[in-house]
Design a protein around this motif. Structure first.
Motif, mmCIF file in Angstrom:
data_model
loop_
_atom_site.group_PDB
_atom_site.id
_atom_site.type_symbol
_atom_site.label_atom_id
_atom_site.label_comp_id
_atom_site.label_asym_id
_atom_site.label_seq_id
_atom_site.Cartn_x
_atom_site.Cartn_y
_atom_site.Cartn_z
ATOM 1 N N SER A 70 1.030 9.767 -2.429
ATOM 2 C CA SER A 70 0.067 10.286 -1.780
ATOM 3 C C SER A 70 1.105 10.171 -0.852
ATOM 4 O O SER A 70 0.105 10.148 0.459
ATOM 5 C CB SER A 70 -1.362 10.157 -1.077
ATOM 6 N N TYR A 71 2.169 9.453 -0.968
ATOM 7 C CA TYR A 71 3.166 9.031 0.226
ATOM 8 C C TYR A 71 3.865 9.946 1.042
ATOM 9 O O TYR A 71 3.728 11.006 0.508
ATOM 10 C CB TYR A 71 4.478 8.347 -0.961
ATOM 11 N N ARG A 122 1.109 3.910 -2.425
ATOM 12 C CA ARG A 122 1.114 5.887 -2.397
ATOM 13 C C ARG A 122 2.141 6.345 -2.825
ATOM 14 O O ARG A 122 2.061 7.670 -3.534
ATOM 15 C CB ARG A 122 0.874 5.436 -1.358
ATOM 16 N N SER A 128 1.174 -1.447 0.241
ATOM 17 C CA SER A 128 0.534 0.235 0.162
ATOM 18 C C SER A 128 1.108 1.274 0.186
ATOM 19 O O SER A 128 0.503 1.986 -0.517
ATOM 20 C CB SER A 128 -0.966 0.194 1.229
ATOM 21 N N ARG A 166 0.408 5.554 7.770
ATOM 22 C CA ARG A 166 -0.383 6.489 7.207
ATOM 23 C C ARG A 166 -1.270 8.198 7.415
ATOM 24 O O ARG A 166 -1.157 8.767 7.092
ATOM 25 C CB ARG A 166 -2.309 5.673 6.753
ATOM 26 N N LEU A 167 -0.388 8.439 9.009
ATOM 27 C CA LEU A 167 -0.682 9.169 10.020
ATOM 28 C C LEU A 167 0.373 10.039 10.299
ATOM 29 O O LEU A 167 1.405 9.379 10.894
ATOM 30 C CB LEU A 167 -1.601 8.637 10.374
ATOM 31 N N CYS A 216 -0.663 12.656 5.189
ATOM 32 C CA CYS A 216 -1.153 12.438 6.317
ATOM 33 C C CYS A 216 -2.791 12.398 6.047
ATOM 34 O O CYS A 216 -3.342 12.917 5.724
ATOM 35 C CB CYS A 216 -1.280 13.363 7.779
ATOM 36 N N GLU A 217 -3.428 10.818 6.278
ATOM 37 C CA GLU A 217 -4.936 10.554 5.853
ATOM 38 C C GLU A 217 -5.840 10.961 6.936
ATOM 39 O O GLU A 217 -7.070 11.212 6.143
ATOM 40 C CB GLU A 217 -4.473 8.850 5.724
ATOM 41 N N GLU A 218 -5.041 11.643 7.415
ATOM 42 C CA GLU A 218 -6.119 12.347 8.606
ATOM 43 C C GLU A 218 -6.370 13.892 8.091
ATOM 44 O O GLU A 218 -7.719 14.421 8.327
ATOM 45 C CB GLU A 218 -6.577 11.991 9.929
ATOM 46 N N GLY A 247 -4.261 15.671 6.373
ATOM 47 C CA GLY A 247 -4.139 16.720 5.275
ATOM 48 C C GLY A 247 -2.439 16.834 4.908
ATOM 49 O O GLY A 247 -1.031 17.219 3.728
ATOM 50 N N CYS A 277 -1.437 13.251 14.876
ATOM 51 C CA CYS A 277 -3.028 12.140 14.514
ATOM 52 C C CYS A 277 -2.780 10.403 14.476
ATOM 53 O O CYS A 277 -3.967 10.478 15.203
ATOM 54 C CB CYS A 277 -3.610 12.406 12.525
#
Length: 120
Positions: free
Chosen positions: A79-80, A74, A70, A102-103, A83-85, A87, A107
């Motif tokens: 998008s690597y 990314r 994953s 991912r965070l 932060c997915e929370e 941004g 976050c």
């Protein structure tokens, strides 16, 4: 994140993926090679406990492989390191410590705090 950093993490993640896959392959080989017969029930119970432990480790490795794949995806989609929370950019030191994250640290800390409050 600049191109040099992305290449560093791509190489690191590919290395991690290769190592995780090799460990998984070795685990499966070890498990298929062990067709022992136990005269003592205690020995059999110990062997079953060891097998269960090995399977749990294998499951963790399989989940890690999915996380690595994953993260590599990314990198490909750009998008690597975001932060997915919230941004915001995830700091390079955090990515070096946990390349599959991912965070961002803030976050992740909030997520863990929320989990502790819920008793998870």
């Amino acid at each position: 994140m600049d191109h040099k950093d992305l290449e560093f993490f791509r190489k690191l993640l590919n290395q991690m993926l290769e190592e995780a896959q090799q460990k998984g392959d070795n685990t499966l080989e070890e498990m298929t090679d062990s067709n022992e017969v136990f005269a003592d029930p205690a020995d059999r119970a110990t062997a079953e406990s060891d097998r269960s432990f090995t399977l749990r480790i294998r499951d963790r490795e399989r989940r890690l492989i999915r996380k690595i794949q994953s993260a590599l995806q990314r990198i490909e989609d750009g998008s690597y390191g975001i932060c997915e929370e919230c941004g915001e950019d995830i700091g390079v030191p955090r990515l070096k410590a946990r390349p599959v994250t991912r965070l961002c640290i803030n976050c992740k800390a909030k997520q863990e705090e929320d989990e502790n409050l819920r008793g998870e």
